[in-house]
Design a protein around this motif. Structure first.
Motif, PDB file in Angstrom:
ATOM      1  N   LEU A  83       7.927   7.526  32.103  1.00  0.00           N
ATOM      2  CA  LEU A  83       7.131   8.548  32.771  1.00  0.00           C
ATOM      3  C   LEU A  83       5.829   8.796  32.001  1.00  0.00           C
ATOM      4  CD1 LEU A  83       6.713  10.752  34.891  1.00  0.00           C
ATOM      5  CD2 LEU A  83       8.121  12.273  33.475  1.00  0.00           C
ATOM      6  N   GLY A  84       5.922   8.800  30.687  1.00  0.00           N
ATOM      7  CA  GLY A  84       4.727   8.997  29.884  1.00  0.00           C
ATOM      8  C   GLY A  84       3.696   7.905  30.115  1.00  0.00           C
ATOM      9  N   ARG A  85       4.169   6.670  30.195  1.00  0.00           N
ATOM     10  CA  ARG A  85       3.264   5.549  30.461  1.00  0.00           C
ATOM     11  C   ARG A  85       2.679   5.653  31.860  1.00  0.00           C
ATOM     12  NH1 ARG A  85      -0.722   2.334  29.268  1.00  0.00           N
ATOM     13  NH2 ARG A  85      -0.562   0.245  30.186  1.00  0.00           N
ATOM     14  N   ALA A  86       3.473   6.095  32.834  1.00  0.00           N
ATOM     15  CA  ALA A  86       2.970   6.259  34.205  1.00  0.00           C
ATOM     16  C   ALA A  86       1.841   7.287  34.220  1.00  0.00           C
ATOM     17  CB  ALA A  86       4.099   6.702  35.138  1.00  0.00           C
ATOM     18  N   ARG A  87       1.990   8.346  33.466  1.00  0.00           N
ATOM     19  CA  ARG A  87       0.924   9.356  33.387  1.00  0.00           C
ATOM     20  C   ARG A  87      -0.344   8.756  32.793  1.00  0.00           C
ATOM     21  NH1 ARG A  87       3.437  13.903  29.913  1.00  0.00           N
ATOM     22  NH2 ARG A  87       1.379  14.867  30.209  1.00  0.00           N
ATOM     23  N   GLN A  88      -0.199   7.904  31.787  1.00  0.00           N
ATOM     24  CA  GLN A  88      -1.361   7.248  31.186  1.00  0.00           C
ATOM     25  C   GLN A  88      -2.074   6.349  32.192  1.00  0.00           C
ATOM     26  OE1 GLN A  88       0.093   5.121  27.773  1.00  0.00           O
ATOM     27  NE2 GLN A  88       0.166   6.940  26.461  1.00  0.00           N
ATOM     28  N   LEU A  89      -1.287   5.600  32.970  1.00  0.00           N
ATOM     29  CA  LEU A  89      -1.861   4.678  33.939  1.00  0.00           C
ATOM     30  C   LEU A  89      -2.625   5.410  35.044  1.00  0.00           C
ATOM     31  CD1 LEU A  89       1.181   2.237  34.310  1.00  0.00           C
ATOM     32  CD2 LEU A  89      -1.034   1.664  33.300  1.00  0.00           C
ATOM     33  N   LEU A  90      -2.148   6.604  35.409  1.00  0.00           N
ATOM     34  CA  LEU A  90      -2.719   7.323  36.548  1.00  0.00           C
ATOM     35  C   LEU A  90      -3.701   8.419  36.161  1.00  0.00           C
ATOM     36  CD1 LEU A  90       0.562   7.644  38.650  1.00  0.00           C
ATOM     37  CD2 LEU A  90      -1.293   6.021  39.005  1.00  0.00           C
ATOM     38  N   ARG A  91      -3.718   8.771  34.916  1.00  0.00           N
ATOM     39  CA  ARG A  91      -4.581   9.860  34.461  1.00  0.00           C
ATOM     40  C   ARG A  91      -6.064   9.648  34.821  1.00  0.00           C
ATOM     41  NH1 ARG A  91      -2.808  10.678  28.996  1.00  0.00           N
ATOM     42  NH2 ARG A  91      -1.129  11.921  29.919  1.00  0.00           N
ATOM     43  N   PRO A  92      -6.596   8.416  34.766  1.00  0.00           N
ATOM     44  CA  PRO A  92      -8.009   8.226  35.129  1.00  0.00           C
ATOM     45  C   PRO A  92      -8.349   8.711  36.534  1.00  0.00           C
ATOM     46  CG  PRO A  92      -7.186   6.292  33.985  1.00  0.00           C
ATOM     47  CD  PRO A  92      -5.993   7.170  34.245  1.00  0.00           C
ATOM     48  N   PHE A  93      -7.356   8.710  37.443  1.00  0.00           N
ATOM     49  CA  PHE A  93      -7.622   9.108  38.823  1.00  0.00           C
ATOM     50  C   PHE A  93      -7.798  10.626  38.960  1.00  0.00           C
ATOM     51  CE2 PHE A  93      -5.751   4.923  39.270  1.00  0.00           C
ATOM     52  CZ  PHE A  93      -6.571   4.336  40.226  1.00  0.00           C
ATOM     53  N   LEU A  94      -7.639  11.355  37.859  1.00  0.00           N
ATOM     54  CA  LEU A  94      -7.923  12.789  37.873  1.00  0.00           C
ATOM     55  C   LEU A  94      -9.375  13.068  37.494  1.00  0.00           C
ATOM     56  CD1 LEU A  94      -4.678  14.199  36.218  1.00  0.00           C
ATOM     57  CD2 LEU A  94      -5.207  13.938  38.643  1.00  0.00           C
ATOM     58  N   ASN A  95     -10.087  11.995  37.152  1.00  0.00           N
ATOM     59  CA  ASN A  95     -11.499  12.095  36.799  1.00  0.00           C
ATOM     60  C   ASN A  95     -12.347  11.797  38.027  1.00  0.00           C
ATOM     61  OD1 ASN A  95     -14.175  10.830  35.953  1.00  0.00           O
ATOM     62  ND2 ASN A  95     -13.484  11.665  33.983  1.00  0.00           N
ATOM     63  N   ALA A  96     -13.167  12.752  38.431  1.00  0.00           N
ATOM     64  CA  ALA A  96     -13.940  12.617  39.667  1.00  0.00           C
ATOM     65  C   ALA A  96     -14.859  11.399  39.645  1.00  0.00           C
ATOM     66  CB  ALA A  96     -14.756  13.880  39.915  1.00  0.00           C
ATOM     67  N   SER A  97     -15.471  11.097  38.523  1.00  0.00           N
ATOM     68  CA  SER A  97     -16.380   9.950  38.427  1.00  0.00           C
ATOM     69  C   SER A  97     -15.620   8.640  38.582  1.00  0.00           C
ATOM     70  CB  SER A  97     -17.119   9.966  37.080  1.00  0.00           C
ATOM     71  OG  SER A  97     -17.921  11.121  36.959  1.00  0.00           O
ATOM     72  N   TYR A  98     -14.445   8.585  37.982  1.00  0.00           N
ATOM     73  CA  TYR A  98     -13.608   7.377  38.082  1.00  0.00           C
ATOM     74  C   TYR A  98     -13.178   7.137  39.530  1.00  0.00           C
ATOM     75  CZ  TYR A  98      -9.881   4.037  37.003  1.00  0.00           C
ATOM     76  OH  TYR A  98      -9.081   2.911  36.942  1.00  0.00           O
ATOM     77  N   VAL A  99     -12.745   8.214  40.194  1.00  0.00           N
ATOM     78  CA  VAL A  99     -12.314   8.094  41.596  1.00  0.00           C
ATOM     79  C   VAL A  99     -13.479   7.695  42.489  1.00  0.00           C
ATOM     80  CG1 VAL A  99     -11.411   9.369  43.585  1.00  0.00           C
ATOM     81  CG2 VAL A  99     -10.407   9.705  41.322  1.00  0.00           C
ATOM     82  N   SER A 100     -14.648   8.272  42.230  1.00  0.00           N
ATOM     83  CA  SER A 100     -15.831   7.920  43.019  1.00  0.00           C
ATOM     84  C   SER A 100     -16.151   6.433  42.902  1.00  0.00           C
ATOM     85  CB  SER A 100     -17.028   8.751  42.562  1.00  0.00           C
ATOM     86  OG  SER A 100     -18.189   8.409  43.285  1.00  0.00           O
ATOM     87  N   LEU A 101     -16.049   5.900  41.692  1.00  0.00           N
ATOM     88  CA  LEU A 101     -16.296   4.473  41.485  1.00  0.00           C
ATOM     89  C   LEU A 101     -15.231   3.631  42.182  1.00  0.00           C
ATOM     90  CD1 LEU A 101     -17.888   2.210  40.134  1.00  0.00           C
ATOM     91  CD2 LEU A 101     -16.455   2.529  38.084  1.00  0.00           C
ATOM     92  N   ALA A 102     -13.979   4.094  42.114  1.00  0.00           N
ATOM     93  CA  ALA A 102     -12.886   3.368  42.787  1.00  0.00           C
ATOM     94  C   ALA A 102     -13.110   3.330  44.293  1.00  0.00           C
ATOM     95  CB  ALA A 102     -11.547   4.031  42.461  1.00  0.00           C
TER      96      ALA A 102
END
Length: 334
Positions: A83-102
């Motif tokens: 679960l901890g690793r899953a949070r690390q993998l998905l944490r970038p998607f909580l960043n608005a700039s990262y999501v905008s680029l995606a």
């Protein structure tokens, strides 16, 4: 910085199609709707929908792969991770700039707006009541699909299949049979160019009438397959049922209740002979065991040819032309 629970809650509200697209999936627009999005990556396919504020997915082929974005990370992105690793993998998607680029990088591969599906059982009932019972040989069901008209008029199926004026289609009602609830919850519609489930409905079971002395209950993937099995194998005290594709968690209880209502006898897995059918056999066996190991015999009875379903078997036996390109659109219900 968000605490652990707040972070998990926020991750589950990220548009899951963006996460999936960032890991190689792309939307199949012809088989997606506003509330159910089909995405594919190679030979893998997933369905994404929305339950309240949370996005959820389920694998088309693996019944054990389903859930929120957290489950997607632990089963698809990096299978078996913590679960901890899953949070690390998905944490970038909580960043608005990262999501905008995606979004920019995957503009043609994602679903911008996935709407939660809403139950409207009164609306479902009202629309269903407009469909007339089949009173004469049906061009599509009897002529193209090879279902004997006499079978449709039998006590087993009388009133269970109706006519839909939409391009000569047919309707298979779904009942909620869990906890004694036999209300209409939705319906399958099948026709020459349509394959969908009722808007505002929820999958239960299409199921034939039950009689004292029935010895088996047969589960298939579609209403067409259920009546085709009955036509091909005959009624040996046989109840037939359809799940309308892959089962959701609600249907587990409905299926278990239908099995227990049989009392004793055989539970037969008659799903398509393909990868998805393989998974459904395993799933049904688990449900059967939980319903009462000693009372029920579980067995598999699928078409011999890989890739076949029971309607193909029936049509080939009857010498009807093979035509597998029936549907152009799928509407999914929860």
């Amino acid at each position: 910085m968000l605490d652990r629970e707040s972070e998990l809650a926020a991750i589950k509200q990220v548009n899951l199609s963006v996460i999936a697209a960032s890991h190689g999936y792309e939307i199949v627009r012809k088989k997606s709707t506003r509330s159910s999005v089909l995405m594919s990556s190679g030979s893998d396919k997933i369905l994404i929908s929305k339950q309240g504020p949370h996005y959820v997915y389920c694998s088309v082929y693996d019944s054990g792969s389903q859930g929120t974005a957290i489950d997607f990370a632990m089963r698809v992105i990096e299978p078996g991770c913590s679960l901890g690793r899953a949070r690390q993998l998905l944490r970038p998607f909580l960043n608005a700039s990262y999501v905008s680029l995606a979004w920019q990088q995957n503009a043609n591969r994602v679903a911008k707006d996935i709407r939660p599906s809403r139950l409207d059982l009164e609306g479902v009932k009202s629309r269903y009541n407009r469909f007339a019972p089949i009173a004469e040989p049906h061009a599509y069901l009897c002529g193209v699909r090879g279902i004997p008209f006499e079978l449709l008029q039998s006590q087993r199926l009388a009133g269970r299949v109706r006519h839909c004026p939409r391009r000569g289609s047919i309707v298979f009602p779904h009942l909620g049979v869990a906890d004694g609830d036999r209300r209409l919850t939705g319906y399958e519609i099948k026709g020459p160019d349509v394959s969908l489930f009722s808007k505002g409905g929820r999958k239960g079971l299409f199921i034939s009438k039950a009689f004292a002395g029935d010895r088996e209950i047969v589960f298939t993937e579609a209403g067409i397959d259920a009546v085709s099995y009955l036509a091909a194998q005959g009624d040996r005290g046989t109840r037939v049922a359809s799940t309308a594709g892959r089962m959701n968690q609600h249907q587990h209880e409905v299926v278990r209740a239908a099995i227990q209502h049989l009392g004793e006898g055989a539970v037969v897995a008659a799903f398509d002979n393909d990868k998805a059918g393989d998974r459904m056999v395993e799933e049904l066996e688990q449900i059967t065991r939980s319903a009462g190991t000693e009372a029920f015999e579980f067995r598999e009875h699928r078409p011999e040819g890989r890739g076949q379903d029971w309607n193909q078997v029936l049509r080939e036996h009857a010498g009807l032309a093979r035509n597998d390109d029936w549907s152009t659109r799928i509407d999914m219900a929860p």
